[in-house]
Design an enzyme around this catalytic site. Sequence first.
Site, PDB file in Angstrom:
ATOM      1  N   LYS A 138       0.806  -1.129  -0.094  1.00  0.00           N
ATOM      2  CA  LYS A 138       0.179   0.072  -0.043  1.00  0.00           C
ATOM      3  C   LYS A 138       0.801   1.147  -0.112  1.00  0.00           C
ATOM      4  O   LYS A 138       0.664   2.364  -0.522  1.00  0.00           O
ATOM      5  CB  LYS A 138      -0.932  -0.041   1.259  1.00  0.00           C
ATOM      6  CG  LYS A 138      -1.794  -1.146   1.503  1.00  0.00           C
ATOM      7  CD  LYS A 138      -2.756  -1.166   0.372  1.00  0.00           C
ATOM      8  CE  LYS A 138      -3.968  -2.409   0.849  1.00  0.00           C
ATOM      9  NZ  LYS A 138      -3.662  -3.526   1.401  1.00  0.00           N
TER      10      LYS A 138
HETATM   11  C1  LIG Z   1      -4.193  -4.742   0.805  1.00  0.00           C
HETATM   12  C2  LIG Z   1      -3.555  -5.989   0.796  1.00  0.00           C
HETATM   13  C3  LIG Z   1      -3.826  -7.189  -0.140  1.00  0.00           C
HETATM   14  C4  LIG Z   1      -4.967  -7.025  -1.113  1.00  0.00           C
HETATM   15  O1  LIG Z   1      -5.052  -5.993  -1.976  1.00  0.00           O
HETATM   16  P1  LIG Z   1      -6.341  -5.506  -2.733  1.00  0.00           P
HETATM   17  O2  LIG Z   1      -5.712  -4.129  -3.803  1.00  0.00           O
HETATM   18  O3  LIG Z   1      -7.197  -5.073  -1.786  1.00  0.00           O
HETATM   19  O4  LIG Z   1      -6.750  -6.482  -3.347  1.00  0.00           O
HETATM   20  C5  LIG Z   1      -2.844  -8.113  -0.288  1.00  0.00           C
HETATM   21  N1  LIG Z   1      -1.982  -8.129   0.617  1.00  0.00           N
HETATM   22  C6  LIG Z   1      -1.594  -7.321   1.524  1.00  0.00           C
HETATM   23  C7  LIG Z   1      -0.452  -7.447   2.094  1.00  0.00           C
HETATM   24  C8  LIG Z   1      -2.435  -6.267   1.639  1.00  0.00           C
HETATM   25  O5  LIG Z   1      -1.994  -5.303   2.358  1.00  0.00           O
END
Ligand SMILES: *Cc1c(COP(=O)(O)O)cnc(C)c1O
Length: 462
Positions: free
Chosen positions: A112
């Site tokens: 993120k």
């Molecule tokens: C947010 C997240 C996901 C999922 O990603 P999306 O964009 O919501 O599909 C997968 N792995 C981790 C570690 C995350 O923080």
Amino acid sequence: MKFISTRGNVEPKGFIDTVLMGLADDGGLMVPSEIPQVSAATLAEWRTLSYQELFLKIVTLYTNDEIPYEDLKQMAYTSYGNFRAPEVTPLHKVSDSLHVLELFHGPTFAFKDVALQFMGELYSYISKKRGEIIHILGATSGDTGAAAIQGVRGKEGIKICILHPHGKVSKVQELQMTTVDDSNVLNLSVEGNFDDCQQVIKELFGDLDFKSRYHLRAINSINFVRILAQTVYYFYAYLQIDGSADKQINFSVPSGNFGNIFSGYLAKRMGLPIRKLMIATNENNILERFVNTGEYKPGGFTSTYSPSMDIQVASNFERYLYYLVGEDSAKLSAYMSGLQREGSITVSGADLQRVQADFSALGVKNAQCLETITKYSGESGYLLDPHTACGVAAYEALGGPDETTITFATAHPAKFNEAIQLTGIGQEFPAPIQALFEMPQHQTLVDYDKAEIVRQLQAFYG
Ligand SMILES: *Cc1c(COP(=O)(O)O)cnc(C)c1O
């Protein structure tokens, strides 16, 4: 380039207004009015670019002249200067058929950060340039909240409130959010699960009076800028692979809200030669069921070892559905009201074939997740976090012979030691994570009650 709503009832907007709007005012999601195309020749020219240079090439296809190039460049270099790896997202080769793209070298050790470091800079820029008040409101299954808070903490003109499900995020995620003591940060710990948190947020953003009165801005992946920032590393990873100019490559993406993998779909539509987009999920496998049967139906919620993917209602799914129905807003709106009314959507025939050509999917069981961590630690000395392990398990199940797959490492294993411990593997925490355990926490516990949450927001935003 303009941006329009999947539901067709918003006047076309520029890039900055799209970022500020977040969820479209008609309840849909914002998408580009047309997808810019990248030719094979252009792609070849991009092969030697640094991450930041590539970012600028791609993002300017969408921002046009709205942000002066020098300003955008400064934001890009500031955002990615906070990463611990000079490549920003380095590619780790496990074997000829498997590469892992490490997306966890940002401040909060999860993917993120890649989008939210930029988004923090962008909001700060918009606040200064336009005198906009920026009150960020978001829900998190753990990683978004931490990354968003790190992206804007201490920034002038911005306040951020994040809802997380009480006791349902990992210890490190909780600490990353709640040890921040800047006065522009409020953590609400909600007695409920992530879908409950996301539901409140959706309702508040859907209340246009409330949204404009409190200047609410979104950081969830309903915001198109997150999708856009994430397309960059699909291109970057592809261009790092030897000989990739002549072949298609698979991507395996640990998925929850469908944001990260939708960025891959967008990259493919822009012209990146992607063969398969593999959706890796856990026991919350709504997306796997959709790809295999055509039925999209939120089921029961299960807590798993990969909590950032414990999601039943994948908010970006609507973006894909819009393209699936041929960018027909009326058809899309009919599907979405059907979902509201009947609790499910079913696609069949040629549409389902299209879905299965675009994606393959695997819901990885808890036991298989741990087995995969153990296997790769033993055979390659490479420790996968539980989300990444789901991605690797999907590659093993869905990759064909002679195909090359890039699996995303969406988090550092230290963030999810609860699961790693179950394998009996010990790990040392990186110093910035270790330090969190000594710091005081700041959070407010609230019931899953919209009225109570609204009171907290009114007091905080003022
Ligand atoms: C947010 C997240 C996901 C999922 O990603 P999306 O964009 O919501 O599909 C997968 N792995 C981790 C570690 C995350 O923080």
